[in-house]
Scaffold this motif. Structure first.
Motif, PDB file in Angstrom:
ATOM      1  N   LEU A  63       0.810  -1.220   0.000  1.00  0.00           N
ATOM      2  CA  LEU A  63       0.000   0.000   0.000  1.00  0.00           C
ATOM      3  C   LEU A  63       0.841   1.266   0.000  1.00  0.00           C
ATOM      4  N   GLY A  64       2.157   1.116   0.092  1.00  0.00           N
ATOM      5  CA  GLY A  64       3.017   2.300   0.052  1.00  0.00           C
ATOM      6  C   GLY A  64       3.182   2.923   1.424  1.00  0.00           C
ATOM      7  N   ARG A  65       3.342   4.264   1.434  1.00  0.00           N
ATOM      8  CA  ARG A  65       3.633   4.924   2.707  1.00  0.00           C
ATOM      9  C   ARG A  65       2.555   5.940   3.037  1.00  0.00           C
ATOM     10  N   ASN A  66       2.631   6.407   4.292  1.00  0.00           N
ATOM     11  CA  ASN A  66       1.686   7.432   4.737  1.00  0.00           C
ATOM     12  C   ASN A  66       0.236   6.942   4.547  1.00  0.00           C
ATOM     13  N   VAL A  67      -0.044   5.706   4.956  1.00  0.00           N
ATOM     14  CA  VAL A  67      -1.354   5.097   4.695  1.00  0.00           C
ATOM     15  C   VAL A  67      -2.223   5.167   5.962  1.00  0.00           C
ATOM     16  N   PRO A  68      -3.418   5.759   5.881  1.00  0.00           N
ATOM     17  CA  PRO A  68      -4.297   5.845   7.047  1.00  0.00           C
ATOM     18  C   PRO A  68      -4.800   4.458   7.480  1.00  0.00           C
ATOM     19  N   ALA A  69      -5.169   4.343   8.756  1.00  0.00           N
ATOM     20  CA  ALA A  69      -5.612   3.069   9.338  1.00  0.00           C
ATOM     21  C   ALA A  69      -6.782   2.481   8.553  1.00  0.00           C
ATOM     22  N   GLU A  70      -7.738   3.336   8.194  1.00  0.00           N
ATOM     23  CA  GLU A  70      -8.932   2.837   7.506  1.00  0.00           C
ATOM     24  C   GLU A  70      -8.557   2.196   6.171  1.00  0.00           C
ATOM     25  N   ALA A  71      -7.654   2.861   5.465  1.00  0.00           N
ATOM     26  CA  ALA A  71      -7.257   2.346   4.153  1.00  0.00           C
ATOM     27  C   ALA A  71      -6.577   0.986   4.295  1.00  0.00           C
ATOM     28  N   ILE A  72      -5.807   0.813   5.357  1.00  0.00           N
ATOM     29  CA  ILE A  72      -5.128  -0.479   5.564  1.00  0.00           C
ATOM     30  C   ILE A  72      -6.167  -1.560   5.851  1.00  0.00           C
ATOM     31  N   ALA A  73      -7.129  -1.226   6.721  1.00  0.00           N
ATOM     32  CA  ALA A  73      -8.171  -2.202   7.074  1.00  0.00           C
ATOM     33  C   ALA A  73      -9.005  -2.550   5.836  1.00  0.00           C
TER      34      ALA A  73
ATOM     35  N   VAL B 298      -4.004   1.388  13.921  1.00  0.00           N
ATOM     36  CA  VAL B 298      -4.381   0.428  12.878  1.00  0.00           C
ATOM     37  C   VAL B 298      -4.917  -0.852  13.506  1.00  0.00           C
ATOM     38  N   ILE B 299      -4.223  -1.351  14.517  1.00  0.00           N
ATOM     39  CA  ILE B 299      -4.648  -2.604  15.150  1.00  0.00           C
ATOM     40  C   ILE B 299      -6.038  -2.425  15.778  1.00  0.00           C
ATOM     41  N   ALA B 300      -6.242  -1.267  16.405  1.00  0.00           N
ATOM     42  CA  ALA B 300      -7.552  -0.990  17.006  1.00  0.00           C
ATOM     43  C   ALA B 300      -8.635  -0.991  15.936  1.00  0.00           C
ATOM     44  N   GLU B 301      -8.312  -0.399  14.777  1.00  0.00           N
ATOM     45  CA  GLU B 301      -9.287  -0.320  13.681  1.00  0.00           C
ATOM     46  C   GLU B 301      -9.648  -1.735  13.184  1.00  0.00           C
ATOM     47  N   LEU B 302      -8.638  -2.583  13.044  1.00  0.00           N
ATOM     48  CA  LEU B 302      -8.870  -3.954  12.579  1.00  0.00           C
ATOM     49  C   LEU B 302      -9.754  -4.705  13.569  1.00  0.00           C
ATOM     50  N   ARG B 303      -9.398  -4.595  14.835  1.00  0.00           N
ATOM     51  CA  ARG B 303     -10.152  -5.334  15.852  1.00  0.00           C
ATOM     52  C   ARG B 303     -11.585  -4.794  15.954  1.00  0.00           C
ATOM     53  N   LYS B 304     -11.717  -3.475  15.774  1.00  0.00           N
ATOM     54  CA  LYS B 304     -13.049  -2.862  15.825  1.00  0.00           C
ATOM     55  C   LYS B 304     -13.947  -3.472  14.745  1.00  0.00           C
ATOM     56  N   ARG B 305     -13.313  -3.749  13.591  1.00  0.00           N
ATOM     57  CA  ARG B 305     -14.098  -4.333  12.495  1.00  0.00           C
ATOM     58  C   ARG B 305     -14.231  -5.849  12.627  1.00  0.00           C
ATOM     59  N   GLY B 306     -13.693  -6.369  13.709  1.00  0.00           N
ATOM     60  CA  GLY B 306     -13.785  -7.812  13.918  1.00  0.00           C
ATOM     61  C   GLY B 306     -12.833  -8.610  13.043  1.00  0.00           C
ATOM     62  N   MET B 307     -11.816  -7.958  12.487  1.00  0.00           N
ATOM     63  CA  MET B 307     -10.870  -8.687  11.638  1.00  0.00           C
ATOM     64  C   MET B 307      -9.810  -9.326  12.521  1.00  0.00           C
ATOM     65  N   ARG B 308      -9.514 -10.595  12.260  1.00  0.00           N
ATOM     66  CA  ARG B 308      -8.616 -11.353  13.156  1.00  0.00           C
ATOM     67  C   ARG B 308      -7.274 -11.681  12.507  1.00  0.00           C
ATOM     68  N   GLN B 309      -6.985 -11.058  11.370  1.00  0.00           N
ATOM     69  CA  GLN B 309      -5.708 -11.363  10.717  1.00  0.00           C
ATOM     70  C   GLN B 309      -4.533 -11.062  11.651  1.00  0.00           C
ATOM     71  N   LYS B 310      -3.458 -11.811  11.441  1.00  0.00           N
ATOM     72  CA  LYS B 310      -2.241 -11.573  12.234  1.00  0.00           C
ATOM     73  C   LYS B 310      -1.602 -10.245  11.778  1.00  0.00           C
ATOM     74  N   VAL B 311      -1.090  -9.491  12.756  1.00  0.00           N
ATOM     75  CA  VAL B 311      -0.424  -8.230  12.430  1.00  0.00           C
ATOM     76  C   VAL B 311       1.033  -8.306  12.874  1.00  0.00           C
ATOM     77  N   MET B 312       1.925  -7.986  11.953  1.00  0.00           N
ATOM     78  CA  MET B 312       3.355  -7.922  12.336  1.00  0.00           C
ATOM     79  C   MET B 312       3.845  -6.487  12.145  1.00  0.00           C
ATOM     80  N   VAL B 313       4.776  -6.090  13.016  1.00  0.00           N
ATOM     81  CA  VAL B 313       5.244  -4.701  12.979  1.00  0.00           C
ATOM     82  C   VAL B 313       6.772  -4.665  12.942  1.00  0.00           C
ATOM     83  N   GLY B 314       7.300  -3.550  12.439  1.00  0.00           N
ATOM     84  CA  GLY B 314       8.752  -3.384  12.403  1.00  0.00           C
ATOM     85  C   GLY B 314       9.125  -1.939  12.115  1.00  0.00           C
ATOM     86  N   GLY B 315      10.393  -1.619  12.273  1.00  0.00           N
ATOM     87  CA  GLY B 315      10.881  -0.254  12.059  1.00  0.00           C
ATOM     88  C   GLY B 315      11.979   0.036  13.061  1.00  0.00           C
ATOM     89  N   ALA B 316      12.766   1.076  12.749  1.00  0.00           N
ATOM     90  CA  ALA B 316      13.982   1.319  13.535  1.00  0.00           C
ATOM     91  C   ALA B 316      13.737   1.388  15.040  1.00  0.00           C
TER      92      ALA B 316
END
Lengths: 217, 808
Positions: free
Chosen positions: B716-726, B753-771
């Protein structure tokens, strides 16, 4: 007292000389300097990307040395600018300083564009190397600037504190905007977005304090 | 007082401790130029000298650590080099009152040498010369080179020191916690190289405490008969409330001083964090003690920046790779003149992989015939630089042109061997002078202006004359190899016998020998068979080193078998290992059976050869192998090996990325062949850099790696809002969602983002990373996993996928 705007004695400097230590670039790439000989093709890329990388760097800085007007527990104000620091860490850093230098530095936008070009072409290794090189270049430029300022101050009997940047300790990242405004950093093409991310990307803002040195008998 | 080197033979000399911190404690401002204090705060400097003398120092150091033109320029004082150094020496002399020795302190220039930096070798030598000349005029008894971490810079300093005066030089390098210098040089290499260039003593200072310096000094003691010197910090630095402190007590330093003395260290002092109290305790502990005796066998030791090769009995014969010879390989010269470095680089790497111990470099191309006017010296410089970047083997500088030899030696980072020095007056003296100045070992050629001596006795006599001149110049016997001269058997068959007789005679007199093998087979068919036979005969006469093509399997096998028969390879371990070497590791040239395409693709991916892998994939397609079979049977195993090697730290992050790119290139070619038919997918992953953050290089690299492993990526690229990711995750039915953020401020968006996913009842695994993202932070915001870098991402995704399967 100036209510806002740019500090009058803010100095713009271009053409800062710098040197990027290869060991530091390697460290950013998670390679210890001793393993450099084991990098194979990557070593060639490192050579060519770092050598070519310099042409995309146009370091420029703006800095202003101001008197510390008041240093409280959490708030520091300066003479000649409405800009204030709100941070316990910075306040304790500048506690016994008569003066402080605000600075903003960028190595320019060209290198970021080049990194994007590499990424767009799928050349991730080059992108990663140039990214590490540019970050270290920005650090090296700030170091050089601080050393030059330090030399001038030392002759007048003042010693530097550590350099401190917004986003570290309790000094909020949104302080960057104030630093840029006080310095008129637009003159070197440096700005900040709503999320407090600097543009161009490889840029640094910081403050450094100068304390009077007690001369011995 | 006795000359300092005499005194060193009798007993340990105690050197003083830190200068800078003492000056600051005495009132010098922290940001001020410490060296300038000799002009403006002379009393302060005198006071520090006096305190260390009072504490029992036998040597005091001038306050000139950074008094070179480059360091002083940082304070606008570049014009004061002469005055500051001369004055500093004068002050120390005055303080010493003739009772202690004065050492001129010389630190690093603060600029990197080419090719790492901009500073040329001659410019570095000139800067050191300027400082050392002033110190010598000021009257120092010895020079201390200190805290240098680049071996080439230490060489420049030593060469400068020897040019300006005959004052003894103690050369110290500084080592990190891994036991090597910042540029990768281990202590034994440093000791060998610096002693060879003429240091009166070698050692280590700064960076580490005595505990950590002990093994470093031990390693130096094992390879050098030179006096040793050590100046540790008072322990490792610790940061307390923003201030660096050193915690080793004077008593602790004293106990280490005794251990250093027992190892044979002759000069013991202190660096950062040491005070007169430390020096007093150390002086008391080792006062008047004689340094421990060391027994180091005189052995030829040659070095690159990072590696040492020694000629000890069981190693013989050393293999010197002969392939980089521009005088016979025009293609190399032509490529180099056109700035194409690949042929030379590849020849260097192939020889190293085939088992060469040293590489011979000959840049004697007839450039005029190639339409260029580049000198041999210039070409030699380029070749040396290039080869040093490609492999870590010590070098043999092969030329009859003294200018080219000097250019090669100057560029060489370690300790080289000169090939060769004939018995011709003019060249002899110039080449021996160069060998001495740059600390090189030499190959002697029994060849005078009168031609080739025709009997073994004459050849040995001729070689002995050169050898005697070399010894008179101060070159050590163990640093001399003699070439018995090899002639072509086709032209002068009886000469082969003379060569072997010369070899026997040389060995009977205790000399070390080397020869160029392939001359013998010139003009004959099946040269490799002839070479192998001749090598076996020469080994029987005691040959110590051979110049040959290490990629010639037949000759190498003869050499390895010979080592078994001469008991050099007891138990035939190396011999058997050589036979078992996997196809990919076997020499590239003259192989009995051609390497399979699978091996080639495997090797290309491991080496990160992005361009080279495409024709190999095309060749596989041309043989009718199905794209999917190429993927599963050829690419996937290479990729797995890349992952394994990365985990074992045999491959580093940028290499893994480069290998991934090679795979991408291979895939791109396969996809074209599949004409739209999809590749099988292991699962779908949505990747995004969160709102507000524009740094997405890390995420992009992860995407590349994951694609290679067969995952379908929705980037999805960068600077992506939570809703767009969900939205995207729901729309694309992703199995896993990957989020990246570089800043402390933007990483908070991950939680959104994680809150948005859970709010929608989505149970996909989420992995995170960055410096700035840590495992703890990942857990805190409810992420399912965290990867520190692209190297960890595949393991993480596999783990998350298997978690999924076991819970569903």
């Amino acid at each position: 007292m100036v209510a806002g705007g740019v500090i009058q004695n803010a100095v713009v400097e271009g053409g800062i000389e710098f040197e990027v230590l290869r060991a530091l670039v390697l460290r950013r790439l998670q390679v210890s300097a001793r393993d450099e000989g084991r990098l194979g093709k990557v070593r060639e890329l490192l050579d060519s990307v770092c050598a070519a990388g310099r042409q995309y760097l146009a370091p420029a800085a703006v800095h202003a040395t101001v008197d510390v007007a008041h240093c409280g527990d959490i708030e520091v104000s300066f003479t000649g600018t409405a800009f204030r620091v709100l941070s316990r860490d910075v306040a304790s850093l500048l506690r016994s300083c008569g003066e402080a230098t605000l600075m903003a530095l960028t190595v320019g936008p060209a290198v970021t564009r080049e990194i994007e070009h590499f990424m767009a072409a799928g050349r991730m290794t080059e992108a990663m190397i140039l990214d590490a090189f540019a970050s270290e270049a920005a650090e090296a430029c700030v170091e050089r600037l601080c050393a030059a300022l330090g030399g001038r101050h030392a002759r007048e009997g003042r010693a530097p504190t550590r350099r401190f940047s917004p986003g570290y300790g309790d000094w909020a990242l949104d302080a960057q905007r104030g630093v840029l405004e006080a310095l008129g950093a637009g003159r070197i093409g440096l700005s900040v977005n709503e999320q407090n991310i600097l543009a161009p990307e490889k840029s640094i803002t910081a403050v450094i304090g100068w304390k009077e040195f007690v001369q011995s008998a | 007082m006795k000359p300092v080197l005499e005194a060193l033979k009798d007993h340990v000399l105690i050197c003083d401790g830190a200068m800078g911190t003492m000056l600051q404690a005495g009132g010098l401002p922290a940001g001020a130029c410490p060296e300038e204090a000799v002009l403006s705060r002379a009393e302060l400097v005198l006071g520090v000298h006096a305190q260390y003398m009072e504490a029992g120092a036998d040597i005091i150091e001038t306050n000139t650590f950074g008094a070179n033109r480059y360091k002083l320029a940082e304070y606008g004082l570049q014009g004061e080099v002469e005055r500051i150094n001369r004055e500093a020496a004068r002050l120390a002399r005055k303080a010493s009152r003739g009772r202690v020795y004065v050492a001129g302190s010389v630190g690093p220039l603060g600029k990197q040498l080419a090719p790492l930096g901009d500073l040329t070798f001659p410019a570095a030598v000139e800067a050191y010369r300027e400082q050392m000349r002033a110190l010598a005029h000021g009257g120092v008894d010895l020079l201390f080179i200190e805290t240098v971490s680049d071996l080439k810079e230490a060489k420049a300093a030593l060469i400068a020191a020897r040019e300006v005066s005959g004052i003894p030089v103690v050369a110290h390098m500084t080592f990190g916690e891994g036991g090597r210098t910042l540029t990768g040089t281990p202590p034994d290499v440093a000791a060998v190289v610096l002693a060879a260039i003429g240091a009166a003593a070698v050692g280590a200072n700064c960076s580490l405490g005595p505990e950590e310096l002990l093994p470093i000094i031990k390693a130096m003691a094992a390879v050098s008969r030179m006096p040793l010197s050590v100046m540790p910090n008072a322990g490792l630095p610790e940061l307390v409330d923003g201030v660096t402190v050193f915690r080793k007590s004077p008593a602790a330093m004293a106990s280490f001083a005794a251990r250093f003395a027992a190892l044979g260290v002759g000069i013991i002092g202190g660096c950062c964090g040491t005070t007169p109290a430390h020096i007093r305790a150390m002086a008391t502990a080792v006062a008047r003690k004689r340094p421990g005796k060391r027994d180091v066998a005189p052995v030829l030791r040659l070095c690159s920046r990072t590696r040492m090769v020694s000629l000890e009995g069981e190693r013989a014969p050393l293999v010197i790779g002969e392939r980089i010879n521009l005088s016979v390989r025009k293609a190399f010269a032509r490529a180099l003149l056109g700035d194409d470095t690949a042929p030379v680089r590849e020849a260097a790497q192939a020889q190293a992989e085939s088992g060469a111990h040293l590489l011979d470099l000959n840049a004697g191309a007839h450039t005029e015939s190639l339409g260029a006017t580049v000198s041999e010296a210039n070409l030699m410089e380029r070749v040396v630089r290039l080869v040093q970047r490609s492999v870590d083997l010590p070098l043999v500088i092969d030329s009859q042109n003294p200018d080219a030899v000097e250019a090669g030696l100057r560029e060489c980072e370690g300790r080289a061997l000169i090939n060769s020095i004939p018995a011709e007056k003019e060249r002899l003296s110039r080449l021996l002078t160069l060998a001495r100045a740059y600390g090189a070992a030499i190959i002697v050629l029994p060849l005078s202006g009168k031609g080739i001596p025709d009997t073994a006795e004459k050849r040995v006599r001729c070689a002995e004359e050169v050898r005697a001149s070399a010894l008179r110049m101060g070159i050590r016997p163990e640093d001399i190899l003699i070439d018995p001269l090899v002639m072509a058997a086709s032209a002068s068959p009886e000469q082969v016998r003379v060569t072997l007789e010369t070899l026997r005679l040389l060995k009977s007199r205790g000399y070390q020998t080397v020869m160029g093998l392939s001359n013998v087979s010139y003009g004959l068919p099946e040269r490799s068979v002839v070479n192998a036979a001749f090598l076996a005969m020469a080994m029987g006469c005691g040959l110590d080193a051979v110049i040959m093509n290490p990629s010639d399997v037949r000759v190498m096998e003869s050499l390895r078998a010979g080592r078994v028969l001469s008991l050099a390879d007891r138990g035939a371990k190396e011999f058997i290992a050589g036979l078992r070497a996997p196809a990919a590791a076997r020499p590239a040239e003259k192989r009995a059976t051609p390497r399979s395409l699978k091996d080639d693709i495997f090797a290309a991916i491991l080496a990160g050869d992005r361009e080279g892998v495409i024709p190999l994939v095309e060749a596989a397609l041309a043989r009718g192998i199905k794209p999917l079979d190429i993927n599963i049977g050829m690419i996937a195993p290479a990729l797995e090996e890349v992952g394994r090697r990365f985990e074992r730290k045999q491959l580093f992050l940028p290499q893994m990325i480069l290998a991934s790119e090679a795979v991408q290139h291979a895939f791109a070619r396969l996809r074209r062949a599949m004409r739209g038919e999809p590749m099988p997918s292991r699962g779908k992953i949505v990747m995004a850099t969160v709102l507000g953050d524009v740094h997405d290089i890390g995420k992009n690299i992860c995407c590349t790696v994951l694609e290679n492993y067969g995952y379908e990526i929705v980037d999805l690229g960068r600077n992506v809002p939570a809703e767009a990711i969900a939205d995207a995750a729901a729309h694309s039915v992703a199995d896993i969602i990957g989020l990246s953020a570089l800043m402390t401020t933007t990483m908070r968006q991950m939680e959104v983002v994680i809150a948005e996913l859970r709010k929608r009842g989505m149970r996909q695994k989420v992995m995170v990373g960055g410096a700035v993202v840590t495992a703890a932070y990942a857990r805190k915001i409810g992420a399912d996993g965290h990867a520190r870098n692209a190297g960890e991402i595949v393991g993480l995704v596999r783990k998350l996928s298997s978690d999924d399967r076991s819970t569903s």
